[in-house]
Design a protein around this motif. Structure first.
Motif, PDB file in Angstrom:
ATOM      1  N   LEU A   1       6.310 -28.758-125.714  1.00  0.00           N
ATOM      2  CA  LEU A   1       6.035 -28.931-127.137  1.00  0.00           C
ATOM      3  C   LEU A   1       6.023 -30.402-127.526  1.00  0.00           C
ATOM      4  N   LEU A   2       6.972 -31.180-127.003  1.00  0.00           N
ATOM      5  CA  LEU A   2       7.008 -32.611-127.303  1.00  0.00           C
ATOM      6  C   LEU A   2       5.791 -33.324-126.727  1.00  0.00           C
ATOM      7  N   GLU A   3       5.375 -32.906-125.533  1.00  0.00           N
ATOM      8  CA  GLU A   3       4.197 -33.524-124.918  1.00  0.00           C
ATOM      9  C   GLU A   3       2.962 -33.291-125.782  1.00  0.00           C
ATOM     10  N   TYR A   4       2.770 -32.048-126.215  1.00  0.00           N
ATOM     11  CA  TYR A   4       1.601 -31.750-127.048  1.00  0.00           C
ATOM     12  C   TYR A   4       1.729 -32.374-128.435  1.00  0.00           C
ATOM     13  N   ALA A   5       2.952 -32.492-128.934  1.00  0.00           N
ATOM     14  CA  ALA A   5       3.149 -33.160-130.225  1.00  0.00           C
ATOM     15  C   ALA A   5       2.758 -34.631-130.124  1.00  0.00           C
ATOM     16  N   GLY A   6       3.067 -35.256-128.998  1.00  0.00           N
ATOM     17  CA  GLY A   6       2.655 -36.638-128.798  1.00  0.00           C
ATOM     18  C   GLY A   6       1.140 -36.775-128.777  1.00  0.00           C
ATOM     19  N   ILE A   7       0.468 -35.829-128.119  1.00  0.00           N
ATOM     20  CA  ILE A   7      -0.997 -35.841-128.090  1.00  0.00           C
ATOM     21  C   ILE A   7      -1.553 -35.621-129.498  1.00  0.00           C
ATOM     22  N   PHE A   8      -0.926 -34.689-130.219  1.00  0.00           N
ATOM     23  CA  PHE A   8      -1.336 -34.409-131.607  1.00  0.00           C
ATOM     24  C   PHE A   8      -1.317 -35.678-132.452  1.00  0.00           C
ATOM     25  N   TRP A   9      -0.212 -36.417-132.387  1.00  0.00           N
ATOM     26  CA  TRP A   9      -0.113 -37.635-133.199  1.00  0.00           C
ATOM     27  C   TRP A   9      -1.069 -38.724-132.726  1.00  0.00           C
ATOM     28  N   ASN A  10      -1.281 -38.811-131.438  1.00  0.00           N
ATOM     29  CA  ASN A  10      -2.223 -39.813-130.927  1.00  0.00           C
ATOM     30  C   ASN A  10      -3.634 -39.562-131.440  1.00  0.00           C
ATOM     31  N   GLN A  11      -3.949 -38.299-131.673  1.00  0.00           N
ATOM     32  CA  GLN A  11      -5.289 -37.961-132.138  1.00  0.00           C
ATOM     33  C   GLN A  11      -5.469 -38.093-133.652  1.00  0.00           C
ATOM     34  N   CYS A  12      -4.387 -37.891-134.426  1.00  0.00           N
ATOM     35  CA  CYS A  12      -4.581 -37.828-135.880  1.00  0.00           C
ATOM     36  C   CYS A  12      -3.854 -38.897-136.680  1.00  0.00           C
ATOM     37  N   TRP A  13      -2.874 -39.581-136.086  1.00  0.00           N
ATOM     38  CA  TRP A  13      -2.015 -40.465-136.879  1.00  0.00           C
ATOM     39  C   TRP A  13      -2.783 -41.589-137.559  1.00  0.00           C
ATOM     40  N   ASP A  14      -3.663 -42.259-136.834  1.00  0.00           N
ATOM     41  CA  ASP A  14      -4.369 -43.407-137.418  1.00  0.00           C
ATOM     42  C   ASP A  14      -5.190 -43.014-138.630  1.00  0.00           C
ATOM     43  N   ASN A  15      -5.785 -41.835-138.603  1.00  0.00           N
ATOM     44  CA  ASN A  15      -6.660 -41.415-139.698  1.00  0.00           C
ATOM     45  C   ASN A  15      -5.927 -40.732-140.848  1.00  0.00           C
ATOM     46  N   ARG A  16      -4.707 -40.215-140.591  1.00  0.00           N
ATOM     47  CA  ARG A  16      -4.046 -39.416-141.619  1.00  0.00           C
ATOM     48  C   ARG A  16      -2.691 -39.967-142.058  1.00  0.00           C
ATOM     49  N   GLN A  17      -2.346 -41.131-141.571  1.00  0.00           N
ATOM     50  CA  GLN A  17      -1.128 -41.762-142.081  1.00  0.00           C
ATOM     51  C   GLN A  17      -1.379 -42.285-143.485  1.00  0.00           C
ATOM     52  N   ILE A  18      -0.331 -42.323-144.295  1.00  0.00           N
ATOM     53  CA  ILE A  18      -0.414 -42.903-145.644  1.00  0.00           C
ATOM     54  C   ILE A  18       0.033 -44.355-145.514  1.00  0.00           C
TER      55      ILE A  18
END
Length: 244
Positions: free
Chosen positions: A101-118
């Motif tokens: 779960l942590l591994e996939y969560a890391g991938i999740f953030w790598n894919q979306c963080w730059d575009n969806r961070q405030i």
């Protein structure tokens, strides 16, 4: 504790930065809610949509529950519905390992963080770290995505948790912070050796009482969004508003 008797809007990010740095020998603590404060989305929902697509059967069950929850929220108080939802989440994730779960969560953030961070609040988080404050996330989202993001940002974390067995596999749901952050905040602060004044940022109306109990509570609000400051029966005396 805040002493003002009215909500005080912050005219600029610079005003919010004042007083965040280290004061004397005590290290200030700065905590950020995640969903809607640092991240433009619902962390648990978005992570599950990303993770469960691997398993068509579980994904369909989750989508059916999401639809059901949208109907039930007309009749069930939100805290109760949130706990029912997280129990469902815990069952859907049974037997998955914490590491996976942590591994996939890391991938999740790598894919979306730059575009969806405030960016406004993310910059404030970075500034607080540079000033020597102890910084942490405080979120009602489940632990894999919150812990993964805390590792990415190199900050602490207080969050809802899945239940795990001794081998680190999910057995169900553990604890829910929705509307219950205050005791877990105190528990987290008690775990620090020493700390100075506590600042919390949140856009969540359910966090108002927590914001009122810390030294500096800051409501994060979009200029077109009056969910908190104008919500009926939600006292906001003594708090500041950061418009983003």
């Amino acid at each position: 504790m805040p002493q003002e008797s009215v909500v005080r809007p912050c005219n600029s990010v610079e005003e919010v930065r004042d007083g965040v740095g280290t004061q004397g020998e005590q290290q200030p603590v700065v905590l950020f809610d995640l969903c809607g404060t640092l991240y433009d989305g619902n962390t648990t929902h978005d992570f599950l949509a990303f993770f469960l697509r691997r398993n068509r059967g579980r994904y369909r069950i989750w989508r059916a529950w999401v639809f059901t929850a949208k109907v039930l929220r007309r009749f069930i108080p939100r805290p109760m519905l949130h706990r029912l939802y997280l129990r469902c989440v815990g069952q859907l994730l049974v037997n998955y390992s914490r590491e996976e779960l942590l591994e996939y969560a890391g991938i999740f953030w790598n894919q979306c963080w730059d575009n969806r961070q405030i960016r406004t609040t993310v910059e404030l988080l970075a500034d607080a770290k540079k000033c020597g404050s102890h910084v942490a996330l405080i979120s009602a989202a489940i632990d894999p995505p919150v812990i993964a993001l805390s590792q990415k940002l190199e900050v602490g974390a207080v969050c809802s948790q899945l239940a795990y067995d001794n081998d680190g596999h999910v057995t169900g749901f553990g604890r829910d912070l929705f509307g219950r952050k205050i005791p877990y905040l105190h528990q987290y602060l008690d775990g620090l050796d020493q700390h100075g004044p506590v600042t919390v940022y949140s856009d969540n109306a359910n966090d108002i009482e927590m914001l009122r109990k810390v030294d500096r509570g800051i409501i994060v609000q979009r200029r077109a969004d009056s969910r908190i400051s104008e919500a009926p029966r939600v006292p906001t005396d003594g708090l500041e508003i950061l418009y983003i």
